[in-house]
Enzyme design. Structure first.
Site, PDB file in Angstrom:
ATOM      1  CB  SER A   1      -0.846   0.003   1.275  1.00 18.35           C
ATOM      2  OG  SER A   1      -1.435   1.266   1.492  1.00 18.35           O
TER       3      SER A   1
ATOM      4  CE1 TYR B   1      -3.809  -1.923   5.777  1.00 18.84           C
ATOM      5  CE2 TYR B   1      -3.329   0.341   5.113  1.00 18.84           C
ATOM      6  CZ  TYR B   1      -3.662  -0.966   4.785  1.00 18.84           C
ATOM      7  OH  TYR B   1      -3.822  -1.329   3.456  1.00 18.84           O
TER       8      TYR B   1
END
Ligand code: NDP
Ligand code: 8X3
Length: 257
Positions: free
Chosen positions: A142, A155
């Site tokens: 990501s 995250y």
């Protein structure tokens, strides 16, 4: 022999779109995820759109090493020749500052995004080596693996770990000619934000308002691009955002970019 792709998290979003695209390209699909009814739905769609394609649905929670190792060790002989592994299963749980976070969310993200990816890789790579399939691992990272942002803490940390694992796996597997690619998307409209906001669909929708976000097909295309290069080419790393997003901090949400 037909090419086989093993996809984690094929029950929604990017994984689902990737399964359909590989089927369209003539690949047989091992589709995994926890939600059986979604896997059944995916099978039906693939069988009706691409009747010659074989699909093996496997209910699999990547957080369980035992389940992962057993399931993959028990793959029928004709499904063991896995050419591509897409380590896609993952999630963000919650969006809180460190002092306010639910530590169960941390466990879920670490267990899924890091440990789950490792367990599946550990189980699939020996099959790629044994069957000399010209293996290729595609890890879903990501932009949160490149930079960190407010309340993204754990995250972002899990995706930074995916970045490190992508690079180090590539080194480890060099002697076997196994390719390793990392894909780092910005905002993609999937179930991701619904999961992050624990079912609050309104809040999730707001994430994607005022601009055109990436969609799951954009990422499936990117995965396919990396996988379909000639044998001597390895795509190491692709960062992809929609045109309204420059990086994790900078957006232009006031125009239909
Ligand atoms: P979705 O929520 O739409 O899909 C996530 C998939 O992961 C589902 O199929 C879900 O299946 C699966 N999954 C979650 N936990 C587990 C588990 N414990 N075991 C097995 N499967 C699991 O999200 P996306 O498609 O957007 O996300 C896919 C990947 O892309 C993730 O790794 C995410 O971090 C990454 N990503 C997403 C971005 C975005 O903006 N959407 C941007 C950058 C990266 P099930 O619930 O059935 O198990
Ligand atoms: C998902 C993209 O920016 O919400 O990985 O972290 S972001």
């Amino acid at each position: 022999m037909t090419n086989i792709v093993f996809i984690t998290g094929a029950t929604a979003g990017i994984g689902w779109a990737t399964a359909l695209l590989f089927a369209q390209q003539g690949w047989d699909i091992i589709a995994t995820g926890r939600r059986k009814e979604r896997l059944d739905e995916l099978c039906k769609q693939i069988q009706s759109q691409y009747p010659t394609i074989k699909i093996l649905p496997l209910v699999l929670d990547v957080r369980s090493n035992e389940q992962v190792q057993k399931t993959i060790a028990n793959l029928p002989q004709n499904w063991q020749h896995i050419r591509v592994l897409v380590n896609n299963a993952g999630l963000a749980a919650g969006l809180n500052t460190i002092e306010n976070a639910d530590t169960n969310d941390w466990d879920t993200m670490i267990d899924t995004n890091i440990k789950g990816l490792l367990y599946v890789t550990r189980a699939v790579v020996p099959l790629m080596i044994e069957h000399k399939t010209q293996g290729h691992i595609v890890n879903l990272s990501s932009i949160a693996g490149k930079e960190v942002y407010l309340r993204g803490n754990v995250y972002c940390a899990t995706k930074h770990a995916v970045e490190a694992l992508t690079k180090s796996t590539r080194i480890d597997l060099l002697p076997y000619g196994i390719k390793v690619t990392g894909i780092s998307p910005g905002a993609v409209e999937t179930e991701f934000s619904i999961v992050r906001y624990k079912g609050d669909e309104e809040k999730a929708k707001q994430m994607y308002t005022g601009y055109t976000p990436l969609n799951a097909n954009d990422i499936a295309d990117t995965i396919w691009y990396a996988v379909s290069r000639p044998k001597h080419v390895n795509i190491g790393d692709i960062t992809i955002t929609c045109n309204a997003q420059a990086n994790v901090y900078y957006w232009d949400k006031n125009q239909q970019n």
